[in-house]
Structures are given as C-alpha cells and as structure tokens.
Motif scaffolding. Structure first.
Motif, PDB file in Angstrom:
ATOM      1  N   ARG A  70       7.626 -10.846  14.241  1.00  0.00           N
ATOM      2  CA  ARG A  70       7.852  -9.406  14.250  1.00  0.00           C
ATOM      3  C   ARG A  70       7.802  -8.832  12.835  1.00  0.00           C
ATOM      4  O   ARG A  70       7.205  -7.783  12.596  1.00  0.00           O
ATOM      5  N   ILE A  71       8.427  -9.535  11.890  1.00  0.00           N
ATOM      6  CA  ILE A  71       8.420  -9.093  10.490  1.00  0.00           C
ATOM      7  C   ILE A  71       6.989  -9.114   9.941  1.00  0.00           C
ATOM      8  O   ILE A  71       6.571  -8.219   9.202  1.00  0.00           O
ATOM      9  N   ASN A  72       6.219 -10.142  10.304  1.00  0.00           N
ATOM     10  CA  ASN A  72       4.837 -10.230   9.834  1.00  0.00           C
ATOM     11  C   ASN A  72       4.000  -9.077  10.354  1.00  0.00           C
ATOM     12  O   ASN A  72       3.226  -8.461   9.598  1.00  0.00           O
ATOM     13  N   LEU A  73       4.137  -8.763  11.630  1.00  0.00           N
ATOM     14  CA  LEU A  73       3.372  -7.654  12.207  1.00  0.00           C
ATOM     15  C   LEU A  73       3.727  -6.343  11.516  1.00  0.00           C
ATOM     16  O   LEU A  73       2.853  -5.518  11.222  1.00  0.00           O
ATOM     17  N   TYR A  74       5.008  -6.151  11.240  1.00  0.00           N
ATOM     18  CA  TYR A  74       5.444  -4.947  10.537  1.00  0.00           C
ATOM     19  C   TYR A  74       4.855  -4.908   9.120  1.00  0.00           C
ATOM     20  O   TYR A  74       4.402  -3.863   8.648  1.00  0.00           O
ATOM     21  N   SER A  75       4.854  -6.067   8.450  1.00  0.00           N
ATOM     22  CA  SER A  75       4.315  -6.155   7.085  1.00  0.00           C
ATOM     23  C   SER A  75       2.829  -5.815   7.063  1.00  0.00           C
ATOM     24  O   SER A  75       2.357  -5.099   6.167  1.00  0.00           O
ATOM     25  N   TYR A  76       2.083  -6.294   8.046  1.00  0.00           N
ATOM     26  CA  TYR A  76       0.650  -6.009   8.100  1.00  0.00           C
ATOM     27  C   TYR A  76       0.404  -4.509   8.303  1.00  0.00           C
ATOM     28  O   TYR A  76      -0.515  -3.928   7.703  1.00  0.00           O
ATOM     29  N   CYS A  77       1.221  -3.887   9.142  1.00  0.00           N
ATOM     30  CA  CYS A  77       1.093  -2.437   9.370  1.00  0.00           C
ATOM     31  C   CYS A  77       1.397  -1.668   8.086  1.00  0.00           C
ATOM     32  O   CYS A  77       0.723  -0.679   7.762  1.00  0.00           O
ATOM     33  N   ILE A  78       2.420  -2.122   7.351  1.00  0.00           N
ATOM     34  CA  ILE A  78       2.778  -1.493   6.073  1.00  0.00           C
ATOM     35  C   ILE A  78       1.604  -1.585   5.094  1.00  0.00           C
ATOM     36  O   ILE A  78       1.256  -0.615   4.411  1.00  0.00           O
ATOM     37  N   VAL A  79       0.998  -2.767   5.013  1.00  0.00           N
ATOM     38  CA  VAL A  79      -0.126  -2.978   4.092  1.00  0.00           C
ATOM     39  C   VAL A  79      -1.290  -2.051   4.436  1.00  0.00           C
ATOM     40  O   VAL A  79      -1.881  -1.421   3.549  1.00  0.00           O
ATOM     41  N   ILE A  80      -1.623  -1.946   5.731  1.00  0.00           N
ATOM     42  CA  ILE A  80      -2.722  -1.067   6.156  1.00  0.00           C
ATOM     43  C   ILE A  80      -2.432   0.384   5.782  1.00  0.00           C
ATOM     44  O   ILE A  80      -3.293   1.101   5.253  1.00  0.00           O
ATOM     45  N   ALA A  81      -1.196   0.823   6.010  1.00  0.00           N
ATOM     46  CA  ALA A  81      -0.811   2.203   5.686  1.00  0.00           C
ATOM     47  C   ALA A  81      -0.870   2.448   4.184  1.00  0.00           C
ATOM     48  O   ALA A  81      -1.348   3.500   3.727  1.00  0.00           O
ATOM     49  N   PHE A  82      -0.413   1.480   3.394  1.00  0.00           N
ATOM     50  CA  PHE A  82      -0.418   1.628   1.937  1.00  0.00           C
ATOM     51  C   PHE A  82      -1.841   1.650   1.390  1.00  0.00           C
ATOM     52  O   PHE A  82      -2.150   2.387   0.446  1.00  0.00           O
ATOM     53  N   ILE A  83      -2.707   0.831   1.972  1.00  0.00           N
ATOM     54  CA  ILE A  83      -4.107   0.826   1.536  1.00  0.00           C
ATOM     55  C   ILE A  83      -4.747   2.191   1.802  1.00  0.00           C
ATOM     56  O   ILE A  83      -5.427   2.762   0.931  1.00  0.00           O
ATOM     57  N   ALA A  84      -4.507   2.739   3.002  1.00  0.00           N
ATOM     58  CA  ALA A  84      -5.060   4.045   3.364  1.00  0.00           C
ATOM     59  C   ALA A  84      -4.548   5.131   2.427  1.00  0.00           C
ATOM     60  O   ALA A  84      -5.309   5.979   1.940  1.00  0.00           O
ATOM     61  N   ASN A  85      -3.231   5.109   2.147  1.00  0.00           N
ATOM     62  CA  ASN A  85      -2.648   6.109   1.260  1.00  0.00           C
ATOM     63  C   ASN A  85      -3.116   5.928  -0.183  1.00  0.00           C
ATOM     64  O   ASN A  85      -3.351   6.903  -0.905  1.00  0.00           O
ATOM     65  N   GLY A  86      -3.247   4.669  -0.609  1.00  0.00           N
ATOM     66  CA  GLY A  86      -3.715   4.396  -1.968  1.00  0.00           C
ATOM     67  C   GLY A  86      -5.132   4.897  -2.194  1.00  0.00           C
ATOM     68  O   GLY A  86      -5.434   5.488  -3.234  1.00  0.00           O
ATOM     69  N   LEU A  87      -6.011   4.669  -1.184  1.00  0.00           N
ATOM     70  CA  LEU A  87      -7.389   5.150  -1.273  1.00  0.00           C
ATOM     71  C   LEU A  87      -7.438   6.676  -1.302  1.00  0.00           C
ATOM     72  O   LEU A  87      -8.255   7.278  -2.020  1.00  0.00           O
ATOM     73  N   CYS A  88      -6.541   7.286  -0.519  1.00  0.00           N
ATOM     74  CA  CYS A  88      -6.470   8.752  -0.498  1.00  0.00           C
ATOM     75  C   CYS A  88      -6.048   9.291  -1.865  1.00  0.00           C
ATOM     76  O   CYS A  88      -6.610  10.271  -2.355  1.00  0.00           O
ATOM     77  N   GLU A  89      -5.068   8.623  -2.488  1.00  0.00           N
ATOM     78  CA  GLU A  89      -4.610   9.037  -3.812  1.00  0.00           C
ATOM     79  C   GLU A  89      -5.720   8.873  -4.854  1.00  0.00           C
ATOM     80  O   GLU A  89      -5.884   9.710  -5.738  1.00  0.00           O
ATOM     81  N   LEU A  90      -6.482   7.773  -4.725  1.00  0.00           N
ATOM     82  CA  LEU A  90      -7.597   7.558  -5.648  1.00  0.00           C
ATOM     83  C   LEU A  90      -8.664   8.644  -5.486  1.00  0.00           C
ATOM     84  O   LEU A  90      -9.249   9.108  -6.469  1.00  0.00           O
ATOM     85  N   TYR A  91      -8.918   9.043  -4.239  1.00  0.00           N
ATOM     86  CA  TYR A  91      -9.935  10.069  -3.968  1.00  0.00           C
ATOM     87  C   TYR A  91      -9.573  11.383  -4.661  1.00  0.00           C
ATOM     88  O   TYR A  91     -10.441  12.085  -5.174  1.00  0.00           O
ATOM     89  N   PHE A  92      -8.272  11.706  -4.661  1.00  0.00           N
ATOM     90  CA  PHE A  92      -7.825  12.941  -5.297  1.00  0.00           C
ATOM     91  C   PHE A  92      -7.399  12.727  -6.757  1.00  0.00           C
ATOM     92  O   PHE A  92      -6.715  13.559  -7.350  1.00  0.00           O
TER      93      PHE A  92
END
Length: 349
Positions: A70-92
């Motif tokens: 359960r912790i691993n699945l949550y961690s993977y979701c966190i990583v995906i969200a952070f990658i998406a947000n990080g790319l968005c921040e880089l774009y702007f």
C-alpha cells in the motif's frame, strides 16, 4: 523585493533539505545495503518484476506485506504527481519550484530502497516539507490559485500513514505546522512573497491545483478505506481466534479435570488418557527416560500434576516409603541431582 525573498527562502529551503537528505541517506546507505544483501541471499525463489515493484523495501521491516504494498502504491502515485508538477513548473520557467519537486521525487525514490522510509520521524519530516512547499507557493500574492487546498490531502495522508492511537504526536506536529503556515498566510493576505511571473498562468494553475487535489483526495480516501477494511478483517479474525481459544481452553480444562479425577480414583484408564491429553509431555517423558516402565511412567505422570508423595501414595493405595523408593530409583538410574524435583529436572534437561 518580495519576489526576491521568495527565491531566497525557497533556495535556502532547497539547500537545507539537500543537506539533511544527504546526511540521512548516507547514514542509512550501508545498513540498507547489508540488509538487502542478506535478504537476497535468503530469498528462495525468483520474484517477478511486478512483485519486485509492489513489494520493494519489504526487507527493511517486519510489517506485513500488504502494508508495504500500500505504501509503495502511494509512493508511485506521489512520484507521478511530482513529475507532472515539476514539468509544469519547468514549462513556466519556475526553476526553483521545479528543483524542489525534483528533490521530493529523489526522496521518495531513495526511500523505496532504504529502511529510512519506515522511520516515522523521517516520514513526518517529509510531510512537513510538503506543507512548507505549499506555504511558499500560497504566499505569491494570488490566493485565487487555491494552492492552500493542498493542505487537505496532506492531512488526509497523515491519517492513512500513521496510526492515530499510537503515533498521534506525529500527526499533531504536521497539523501544527500547517496551522502556523495558514495563520501567517492569512494575516499577510497571501502576499508574504509576490511572484509577478505567476500572473500569466493563474487560470492554468487553478485547473492544475483542482485536478491534483481532487485526484489526491480520491486516492488517499481509497487507501484510508482499504486500511479500515483491513482493520475490520483483522478484528474479525481476532474475534474468531479468541472464540476458538476459549473453546479450546474449555476443552483443556475439562480434560485436565477428567485426568486428575482418573488419577485420584486410581483408574486403569489414567495412563492412556494422560497420553491422549498431553502428547507433548508424554513424548518428553519417553525421550528423557528411554525404555521407561509403565509403573515409572505413571509416577512421572502423577508428578506432572504436582501431587505430593503422600497424595500419590493415597491414590495408588501404597505406602509413602514405596513412592519415595520409586522416585529414588528414577534419580539413581538417570543421575538426577539430589534435591532437584524430577519434573523440573526433566524440563531443564
């Protein structure tokens, strides 16, 4: 000037976190490497790639596998969200924010391969980082981006991660940080730091934040529901085991009273019933005293119930001296030390 303050404090926050994380993971690296090496050596069969992904880090804890999964699945979701947000921040061209998201991604990924992930202090520190990150963004002068909504999934996640009964202090620490940050943001009217650049994409930020917060709330709500369902199942299993234990205990008590009564009545069924009710004790007697006679076995069985010499003599309708003589023969034959109770010696043996 306020925009410069944002970058100064953000850079300081990033630098301090890099230093702290370097210390934490350096201290855990060798120990984690050793544990992983031992774990792989003991691993009897090859795991599929999916199993490795779902249960990575399970060697660092005695916790049941479903918790690790359960912790691993949550961690993977966190990583995906952070990658998406990080790319968005880089774009702007928000490079500082992108750097902080990158740091958080590294923390989560490094935690998967280190026992530090199961350290409650580190987990608390990670959630405080998330709250500070929200705080830095909420002071940019544009409350309409609704960045404060991120506090909701952070608080929900603490309920999912920590046990409120035994680990309440960690939840309260994180809650305290959020309250302090919210008060500062409120009294500064979301203008503690002013970032002119963000004005261009307020609408995009609104959509992004609503989507992120919504997804996280759904995700964490599912995990909380699953956690409660697991507790309910474990509680039901415990009640079932307790019921079985009470039935077994009742049977043992009934059997005990039956065997004792057979002994007191000098019933010929005593030895046979003793063997049926106490198979482990029977094996112990036969192992300790090879080729023991029926008479001596019966004596050992009576001694198991802590009957005195006088009581044994009464139940067997023999003299007390005869009982003492039988016990003496046992001691002499098997070199039982004088003054040592026969059953006590047998248990030590």
């Amino acid at each position: 000037m306020k925009e410069n303050n944002l970058y100064f404090i953000g850079s300081l926050f990033l630098g301090i976190n890099l230093l702290i994380n370097e210390i934490i993971f350096f201290k855990n690296y060798k120990e984690s490497l050793r544990i992983t090496k031992e774990y792989n050596a003991l691993l009897g069969r090859r795991h599929s790639f999916l199993e490795k992904v779902l249960y990575v880090g399970s060697q660092f804890t005695t916790t049941e596998p479903h918790y690790v999964k359960r912790i691993n699945l949550y961690s993977y979701c966190i990583v995906i969200a952070f990658i998406a947000n990080g790319l968005c921040e880089l774009y702007f061209k928000q490079y500082l924010s992108a750097g902080i998201f990158l740091l958080m991604i590294l923390e989560v990924v490094a935690g998967l391969f280190s026992k530090v992930r199961f350290n409650k202090v580190f987990v608390t520190y990670f959630f405080i980082q998330l709250s500070v990150l929200t705080f830095l963004h909420s002071g940019n002068g544009f409350p309409e981006t609704f960045i404060d909504l991120y506090y909701i999934p952070i608080l929900l996640a603490t309920i999912f991660i920590f046990d409120f009964k035994t680990e309440k202090k960690y939840i309260l620490i994180i809650l305290g940080c959020i309250i302090i940050e919210s008060i500062i943001t409120f009294f500064t009217n979301h203008s503690l730091f002013y970032n002119e650049d963000i004005h261009e994409f307020i609408k995009i930020d609104q959509i992004k934040n609503f989507v992120n917060v919504g997804l996280f709330i759904i995700l964490i709500s599912y995990f909380i529901f699953e956690k409660q369902e697991l507790y309910r199942r474990l509680h039901a299993e415990k009640e079932e085991r307790d019921k079985e234990f009470q039935i077994l205990k009742s049977r043992i008590n009934d059997a005990f009273e039956e065997v004792v009564m057979l002994a007191k009545n000098n019933d010929e069924r005593f030895t046979t019933r003793f063997m049926e009710v106490y198979p482990e004790r029977t094996q112990k007697i036969n192992t300790t005293f090879p080729n023991i006679s029926d008479k001596d076995f019966k004596l050992c069985a009576l001694l198991y119930f802590n009957f005195t010499n006088k009581e044994i003599a009464k139940y067997l309708s023999i003299e007390v001296k005869t009982v003492e003589s039988q016990k003496y023969r046992l001691r002499k034959k098997y070199d039982i030390p004088a003054g040592k109770d026969i059953m006590e010696w047998m248990n030590d043996f």
